[in-house]
Write a protein that holds these residues in place. Structure first.
Motif, PDB file in Angstrom:
ATOM      1  N   TYR A 110       0.788  -1.229   0.184  1.00  0.00           N
ATOM      2  CA  TYR A 110       0.096   0.180  -0.077  1.00  0.00           C
ATOM      3  C   TYR A 110       0.798   1.088   0.017  1.00  0.00           C
ATOM      4  O   TYR A 110       1.894   1.341   0.746  1.00  0.00           O
ATOM      5  CB  TYR A 110      -0.813  -0.081   1.208  1.00  0.00           C
ATOM      6  CG  TYR A 110      -1.713  -1.186   1.463  1.00  0.00           C
ATOM      7  CD1 TYR A 110      -2.682  -1.456   0.613  1.00  0.00           C
ATOM      8  CD2 TYR A 110      -1.312  -2.369   2.146  1.00  0.00           C
ATOM      9  CE1 TYR A 110      -3.646  -2.497   0.807  1.00  0.00           C
ATOM     10  CE2 TYR A 110      -2.068  -3.220   2.328  1.00  0.00           C
ATOM     11  CZ  TYR A 110      -3.166  -3.514   1.540  1.00  0.00           C
ATOM     12  OH  TYR A 110      -3.817  -4.803   1.696  1.00  0.00           O
ATOM     13  N   GLU A 139      -3.669  10.151 -11.738  1.00  0.00           N
ATOM     14  CA  GLU A 139      -4.613   8.841 -11.468  1.00  0.00           C
ATOM     15  C   GLU A 139      -4.607   8.417  -9.820  1.00  0.00           C
ATOM     16  O   GLU A 139      -5.838   8.261  -9.478  1.00  0.00           O
ATOM     17  CB  GLU A 139      -4.106   7.504 -12.139  1.00  0.00           C
ATOM     18  CG  GLU A 139      -3.775   8.054 -13.788  1.00  0.00           C
ATOM     19  CD  GLU A 139      -3.029   8.782 -14.330  1.00  0.00           C
ATOM     20  OE1 GLU A 139      -1.912   9.033 -13.742  1.00  0.00           O
ATOM     21  OE2 GLU A 139      -3.236   9.148 -15.404  1.00  0.00           O
ATOM     22  N   VAL A 140      -3.513   8.375  -9.035  1.00  0.00           N
ATOM     23  CA  VAL A 140      -3.550   7.933  -7.713  1.00  0.00           C
ATOM     24  C   VAL A 140      -4.507   9.148  -6.988  1.00  0.00           C
ATOM     25  O   VAL A 140      -5.177   8.802  -6.139  1.00  0.00           O
ATOM     26  CB  VAL A 140      -2.204   7.959  -7.076  1.00  0.00           C
ATOM     27  CG1 VAL A 140      -2.212   7.886  -5.634  1.00  0.00           C
ATOM     28  CG2 VAL A 140      -1.343   6.863  -7.707  1.00  0.00           C
ATOM     29  N   HIS A 175      -7.987   8.536  -8.159  1.00  0.00           N
ATOM     30  CA  HIS A 175      -8.410   7.306  -7.106  1.00  0.00           C
ATOM     31  C   HIS A 175      -8.923   7.698  -5.797  1.00  0.00           C
ATOM     32  O   HIS A 175      -9.864   7.385  -5.220  1.00  0.00           O
ATOM     33  CB  HIS A 175      -7.216   6.374  -7.199  1.00  0.00           C
ATOM     34  CG  HIS A 175      -7.671   5.044  -6.301  1.00  0.00           C
ATOM     35  ND1 HIS A 175      -7.929   3.677  -6.838  1.00  0.00           N
ATOM     36  CD2 HIS A 175      -7.510   4.899  -4.961  1.00  0.00           C
ATOM     37  CE1 HIS A 175      -8.020   3.110  -5.951  1.00  0.00           C
ATOM     38  NE2 HIS A 175      -7.792   3.582  -4.825  1.00  0.00           N
ATOM     39  N   HIS A 204     -12.485   7.916  -3.379  1.00  0.00           N
ATOM     40  CA  HIS A 204     -12.843   7.621  -2.208  1.00  0.00           C
ATOM     41  C   HIS A 204     -13.334   8.532  -1.319  1.00  0.00           C
ATOM     42  O   HIS A 204     -14.226   8.503  -0.509  1.00  0.00           O
ATOM     43  CB  HIS A 204     -11.610   7.042  -1.618  1.00  0.00           C
ATOM     44  CG  HIS A 204     -11.135   5.858  -2.103  1.00  0.00           C
ATOM     45  ND1 HIS A 204     -11.933   4.614  -2.027  1.00  0.00           N
ATOM     46  CD2 HIS A 204      -9.910   5.324  -2.510  1.00  0.00           C
ATOM     47  CE1 HIS A 204     -11.250   3.625  -2.505  1.00  0.00           C
ATOM     48  NE2 HIS A 204     -10.064   3.977  -2.650  1.00  0.00           N
ATOM     49  N   LEU A 224      -8.744  -5.549  -2.631  1.00  0.00           N
ATOM     50  CA  LEU A 224      -9.031  -5.338  -4.250  1.00  0.00           C
ATOM     51  C   LEU A 224     -10.490  -5.673  -4.483  1.00  0.00           C
ATOM     52  O   LEU A 224     -11.090  -4.729  -5.548  1.00  0.00           O
ATOM     53  CB  LEU A 224      -7.850  -5.796  -5.238  1.00  0.00           C
ATOM     54  CG  LEU A 224      -6.488  -5.500  -5.111  1.00  0.00           C
ATOM     55  CD1 LEU A 224      -5.719  -6.437  -5.727  1.00  0.00           C
ATOM     56  CD2 LEU A 224      -6.273  -3.935  -5.407  1.00  0.00           C
ATOM     57  N   GLU A 280     -13.222  -0.339  -3.765  1.00  0.00           N
ATOM     58  CA  GLU A 280     -12.029  -0.145  -4.369  1.00  0.00           C
ATOM     59  C   GLU A 280     -12.046  -0.293  -5.966  1.00  0.00           C
ATOM     60  O   GLU A 280     -11.321   0.041  -6.724  1.00  0.00           O
ATOM     61  CB  GLU A 280     -10.922  -1.146  -3.603  1.00  0.00           C
ATOM     62  CG  GLU A 280     -10.282  -0.739  -2.426  1.00  0.00           C
ATOM     63  CD  GLU A 280      -9.671   0.442  -2.469  1.00  0.00           C
ATOM     64  OE1 GLU A 280      -9.089   1.072  -3.287  1.00  0.00           O
ATOM     65  OE2 GLU A 280      -9.706   1.212  -1.211  1.00  0.00           O
ATOM     66  N   ARG A 281     -13.024  -1.372  -6.138  1.00  0.00           N
ATOM     67  CA  ARG A 281     -13.316  -1.623  -7.559  1.00  0.00           C
ATOM     68  C   ARG A 281     -13.726  -0.673  -8.291  1.00  0.00           C
ATOM     69  O   ARG A 281     -13.142  -0.310  -9.513  1.00  0.00           O
ATOM     70  CB  ARG A 281     -14.459  -2.674  -7.849  1.00  0.00           C
ATOM     71  CG  ARG A 281     -13.942  -4.056  -7.286  1.00  0.00           C
ATOM     72  CD  ARG A 281     -14.868  -5.050  -7.926  1.00  0.00           C
ATOM     73  NE  ARG A 281     -16.470  -4.991  -7.485  1.00  0.00           N
ATOM     74  CZ  ARG A 281     -17.102  -5.389  -6.630  1.00  0.00           C
ATOM     75  NH1 ARG A 281     -16.601  -6.157  -5.764  1.00  0.00           N
ATOM     76  NH2 ARG A 281     -18.355  -5.011  -6.150  1.00  0.00           N
ATOM     77  N   TYR A 313     -10.608   1.976  -8.492  1.00  0.00           N
ATOM     78  CA  TYR A 313      -9.382   1.508  -9.573  1.00  0.00           C
ATOM     79  C   TYR A 313     -10.199   1.450 -11.083  1.00  0.00           C
ATOM     80  O   TYR A 313      -9.341   1.770 -11.881  1.00  0.00           O
ATOM     81  CB  TYR A 313      -9.000   0.045  -9.283  1.00  0.00           C
ATOM     82  CG  TYR A 313      -7.953  -0.087  -8.232  1.00  0.00           C
ATOM     83  CD1 TYR A 313      -6.655   0.357  -8.550  1.00  0.00           C
ATOM     84  CD2 TYR A 313      -8.211  -0.499  -6.949  1.00  0.00           C
ATOM     85  CE1 TYR A 313      -5.688   0.304  -7.343  1.00  0.00           C
ATOM     86  CE2 TYR A 313      -7.123  -0.452  -6.033  1.00  0.00           C
ATOM     87  CZ  TYR A 313      -5.995   0.052  -6.351  1.00  0.00           C
ATOM     88  OH  TYR A 313      -5.101  -0.153  -5.335  1.00  0.00           O
ATOM     89  N   ARG A 314     -11.304   1.051 -11.239  1.00  0.00           N
ATOM     90  CA  ARG A 314     -11.847   1.054 -12.696  1.00  0.00           C
ATOM     91  C   ARG A 314     -11.556   2.421 -13.158  1.00  0.00           C
ATOM     92  O   ARG A 314     -11.589   2.573 -14.297  1.00  0.00           O
ATOM     93  CB  ARG A 314     -13.268   0.561 -12.375  1.00  0.00           C
ATOM     94  CG  ARG A 314     -14.097   0.566 -13.711  1.00  0.00           C
ATOM     95  CD  ARG A 314     -15.169  -0.146 -13.609  1.00  0.00           C
ATOM     96  NE  ARG A 314     -15.505  -1.475 -13.020  1.00  0.00           N
ATOM     97  CZ  ARG A 314     -16.088  -1.884 -12.162  1.00  0.00           C
ATOM     98  NH1 ARG A 314     -17.073  -1.015 -11.567  1.00  0.00           N
ATOM     99  NH2 ARG A 314     -15.954  -3.086 -11.548  1.00  0.00           N
ATOM    100  N   GLY A 362     -10.097   5.252 -11.977  1.00  0.00           N
ATOM    101  CA  GLY A 362      -8.815   6.170 -11.565  1.00  0.00           C
ATOM    102  C   GLY A 362      -8.228   6.819 -12.637  1.00  0.00           C
ATOM    103  O   GLY A 362      -7.875   8.139 -12.490  1.00  0.00           O
ATOM    104  N   ASP A 363      -8.068   6.150 -13.685  1.00  0.00           N
ATOM    105  CA  ASP A 363      -7.409   7.024 -15.015  1.00  0.00           C
ATOM    106  C   ASP A 363      -8.458   7.968 -15.604  1.00  0.00           C
ATOM    107  O   ASP A 363      -7.791   8.723 -16.357  1.00  0.00           O
ATOM    108  CB  ASP A 363      -6.922   5.959 -15.846  1.00  0.00           C
ATOM    109  CG  ASP A 363      -7.922   5.240 -16.568  1.00  0.00           C
ATOM    110  OD1 ASP A 363      -9.063   5.138 -15.923  1.00  0.00           O
ATOM    111  OD2 ASP A 363      -7.639   4.359 -17.390  1.00  0.00           O
TER     112      ASP A 363
END
Length: 107
Positions: free
Chosen positions: A15, A35-36, A39, A43, A79, A84-85, A88-89, A91-92
């Motif tokens: 992490y 992207e981070v 993400h 949240h 994950l 989180e799904r 992550y899906r 984030g970009d």
């Protein structure tokens, strides 16, 4: 988003960052890309929708259930959480929060 670089949070080698009440704690060597950050902003939006405390309660319960299902694999369970799904899906997609629907983590 306030970013605090430190050595303690998040705990664990896999992490690199953790969002606590909209404050991003990142390891000193973590590269904070757009992207981070996006993400973690996803949240933050999830937290706001669920009024913060319920977000953490639901997150932990869902993670614990998945740990049991995944026979102790904590990272895989992390994950697989709905929160989180979604993060992550998307984030970009830096425009995602502009068109994100309410409670999208459960759609």
């Amino acid at each position: 988003m306030l970013v605090i670089r430190n050595r303690l949070l998040p705990i664990g080698r896999r992490y690199g960052a953790i969002n606590i009440c909209g404050v991003l704690f990142a390891k000193r060597d973590m590269q904070l890309t757009h992207e981070v950050i996006n993400h973690e902003r996803i949240h933050t939006r999830q937290m706001i929708e669920l009024l913060i405390v319920p977000f953490y309660i639901i997150y932990i319960i869902e993670w614990l259930v998945r740990v049991c299902i995944n026979r102790g694999d904590t990272y895989r369970s992390y994950l697989q959480t709905s929160f989180e799904r979604e993060a992550y899906r998307h984030g970009d997609d830096l425009d995602y929060l502009k068109h994100r629907r309410l409670y999208a983590q459960w759609r």
